[in-house]
Design an enzyme around this catalytic site. Structure first.
Site, PDB file in Angstrom:
ATOM      1  NE  ARG A 112       6.062  -2.581  -3.179  1.00  0.00           N
ATOM      2  CZ  ARG A 112       4.803  -2.914  -3.435  1.00  0.00           C
ATOM      3  NH1 ARG A 112       3.837  -2.014  -3.449  1.00  0.00           N
ATOM      4  NH2 ARG A 112       4.484  -4.173  -3.677  1.00  0.00           N
ATOM      5  CG  HIS A 157       2.255  -5.058  -8.745  1.00  0.00           C
ATOM      6  ND1 HIS A 157       2.549  -4.277  -7.641  1.00  0.00           N
ATOM      7  CD2 HIS A 157       0.905  -5.097  -8.795  1.00  0.00           C
ATOM      8  CE1 HIS A 157       1.439  -3.866  -7.063  1.00  0.00           C
ATOM      9  NE2 HIS A 157       0.413  -4.342  -7.747  1.00  0.00           N
ATOM     10  CD  GLU A 202      -1.838  -6.871  -2.612  1.00  0.00           C
ATOM     11  OE1 GLU A 202      -2.790  -7.255  -3.319  1.00  0.00           O
ATOM     12  OE2 GLU A 202      -1.873  -5.808  -1.978  1.00  0.00           O
ATOM     13  CG  ASN A 345       0.768  -4.391  -0.317  1.00  0.00           C
ATOM     14  OD1 ASN A 345       1.784  -3.836   0.111  1.00  0.00           O
ATOM     15  ND2 ASN A 345       0.645  -4.771  -1.579  1.00  0.00           N
ATOM     16  CE1 TYR A 347      -4.680   0.010  -0.837  1.00  0.00           C
ATOM     17  CE2 TYR A 347      -3.885  -2.242  -0.691  1.00  0.00           C
ATOM     18  CZ  TYR A 347      -3.790  -0.970  -1.221  1.00  0.00           C
ATOM     19  OH  TYR A 347      -2.803  -0.668  -2.115  1.00  0.00           O
ATOM     20  CD  GLU A 415       0.271  -2.123  -2.976  1.00  0.00           C
ATOM     21  OE1 GLU A 415      -0.969  -2.258  -2.912  1.00  0.00           O
ATOM     22  OE2 GLU A 415       0.969  -2.673  -3.838  1.00  0.00           O
TER      23      GLU A 415
END
Ligand code: BGC
Length: 528
Positions: A112, A157, A202, A345, A347, A415
């Site tokens: 990606r 992005h 995002e 995504n 984290y 992600e």
């Protein structure tokens, strides 16, 4: 970094290390049962992600126009932690063939990456196309095909062409048209070669940090206004690009188009306190629901909770109209269902509770509208940037929340990863991937969440936005002091390769050297 994660007596560590390993296995066996339960399904998609501005460099080569990050960082060199910029970054523009090899060496089937809008359309508009930029992405895609790798391409992005940012970027309703022109051009030019697209990466991070605060470029600090305009028009632009593809390209290109949303998991600080439970849910709706509900819910539009909060606060603050723009009925229909998968995504996790008198925010702002106290659990390790603490069960809870709110659509984790301050022996990253992937497996196998794939963030150490090159997320190290930007494999790359090749997580594959403590403590809470 907190000292608590570093301090431990060696003897105690050795004992607890073996006990924890045993405990881990016991819990894992209890969690599943059969050996096959530790395995990823045959058709599970493994990949790795990057983004143009963070790795390409060559900011003014081959006819590329400026992105707002180029322009802003040249004007404000002090903006990033190390006063760096993306001029050269990891130099992937020149080293793309080597980078494709690195992807291949991970054993994954998917890569990606994002197209740089100003590399393709230097002024942002489609009246002037850049042949060198077009050739560059054709060369990259060809290299991927030769390596038998499938491309997943992100259209946006965060590197907005500067001339369009000068017109207000996503706060300008006309940006929807310019994005659509860009999307049409890209689908026409590359649609034979690319079969999975994500429109936006995002929108929340981009709009909140860049339009609402000054943490990201364009640093507009228009809290509670600019960030909602940005979100509104990004959602619309996404949906229009989706419908364009669906109508004009899908019938013969047969690809899929989705959006990537980001989410921290929001955990109530006190898990039995209704006020904290409500605060956590309010945060999820304000942070994820605001984008996901219009696209993925059955009814569409902004979540009622979000609409009520922002409308009510706007009234109280004497605004003539709500700071949250309104979608027309046609737009609601157009946006609803405009994604073939949920790109996620993830984290980290935060603890949520009701604010106290000491919590103050600018009024208006997204933070004030959301009205939640966010903190980290001191027991969760922070190996790099202070916003990222490790709590693996967060990903399982988040996946369940998505399924419970929006149904059983395919989710692609576009992600997931963690940062440190560098080093090839990155045991903490090895453990992070093992544990987050294990939690993903639990979500799939025990909770029946439809996770279709997983992309590690990221292939290489890169330009980490405001952190510059200070924090490192890569599976491969990049030496930013060498003109060659030399790449070297980290332990986590070997570990990820083993997971991908065997389709299962082997917690013992990379062994901790004796006398060293586990990078972070495994306890029941962060395992199941
Ligand atoms: C972004 C990446 C970024 C990563 C780590 C994500 O929010 O999509 O561009 O590098 O987080 O900070």
């Amino acid at each position: 970094m907190r000292s608590s994660s570093k301090v431990a007596k060696i003897g105690a560590v050795l004992v607890s290390f073996s006990l924890l390993c045993l405990a881990h296995r016991a819990i894992a066996i209890e969690g599943f049962g059969n050996k096959e339960d530790y395995e990823f399904p045959e058709n599970f998609k493994f990949g790795v992600s990057t983004a143009a501005f963070q790795i390409e460099g060559a900011w003014n080569e081959g006819g590329k126009g400026e992105s707002m990050w180029d322009t802003y960082l040249h004007q404000h060199p002090e903006y990033t932690l190390d006063h760096s910029n993306g001029d050269i970054a990891a130099d992937s523009y020149h080293k793309y063939a080597e980078d494709v090899k690195l992807v291949k060496d991970l054993g994954v089937q998917y890569y990606r990456f994002s197209f740089s809008w100003p590399r393709l359309l230097p002024k942002g508009t489609d009246n002037k196309k850049n042949k060198d930029g077009i050739d560059y992405y054709h060369r990259l895609l060809k290299e991927l095909r030769k390596a038998n790798l499938t491309a997943m391409v992100t259209l946006f992005h965060w590197d907005m062409p500067t001339p369009l940012m000068d017109l207000g970027g996503w706060s300008n309703p006309k940006m929807v048209d310019y994005f659509l022109d860009y999307a049409r051009f890209v689908f026409t030019e590359f649609g034979d070669e690319v079969k999975i697209w994500t429109t936006m990466n995002e929108p929340q991070q981009h709009c909140y940090n860049g339009y609402g605060t000054n943490y990201f470029v364009p640093a507009l600090e228009s809290g509670g206004i600019g960030d909602y305009l940005c979100s509104h028009y990004m959602i619309l632009a996404h949906a229009k690009a989706y419908r364009l593809y669906e109508k004009e390209f899908k019938p013969y290109q047969n690809g899929r188009v989705g959006i990537t949303l980001d989410a921290f998991w929001a955990e109530p600080k006190n898990s039995i306190d209704p006020i904290d439970i409500e605060a956590a849910e309010r945060y999820r709706q304000m942070r994820v629901g605001i984008y996901a509900h219009p696209i993925f819910s059955k009814v569409g539009d902004y979540p009622p909770l979000v609409r009520n909060i922002i409308d009510g606060n706007s009234r109280q603050q004497n605004f003539t109209r709500s700071r949250l723009p309104v979608f027309s009925q046609d737009e609601i229909q157009e946006i609803k269902g405009s994604s073939d998968f949920f790109g996620l995504n993830h984290y980290t996790t935060y603890l949520m509770s009701q604010p106290t008198v000491n919590d103050t925010w600018t009024i208006p702002s997204w933070d004030h509208d959301t009205f939640v106290r966010m903190e980290q659990n001191p027991a969760w390790p922070i190996p790099g940037a202070d916003w990222l603490s490790i709590y693996p069960p967060g990903i399982r809870k988040l996946l369940n929340w998505i399924k419970n709110n929006y149904g059983d659509m395919p989710i692609i984790i576009t992600e997931n990863g963690m940062c440190d301050f560098g080093g090839l022996m990155d045991y903490t990253r090895v453990q992070y991937y093992n544990d987050y992937l294990y939690q993903t497996l639990l979500a799939m196998k025990k909770d029946y969440v439809n996770v279709e794939g997983y992309f590690a963030w990221t292939l290489l150490d890169d330009f980490e936005w405001t952190d510059g090159y200070a924090t490192k997320f890569g599976l491969y190290e990049v030496d930013f002091n060498s003109p060659e930007r030399t790449r070297r494999k980290k332990l986590s790359a070997d570990n990820y390769r083993n997971i991908v090749m065997t389709r299962k997580i082997d917690f013992d594959y990379i062994k901790q050297p004796r006398m060293k403590k586990l990078p972070y403590q495994r306890n029941e809470e962060n395992i199941v």
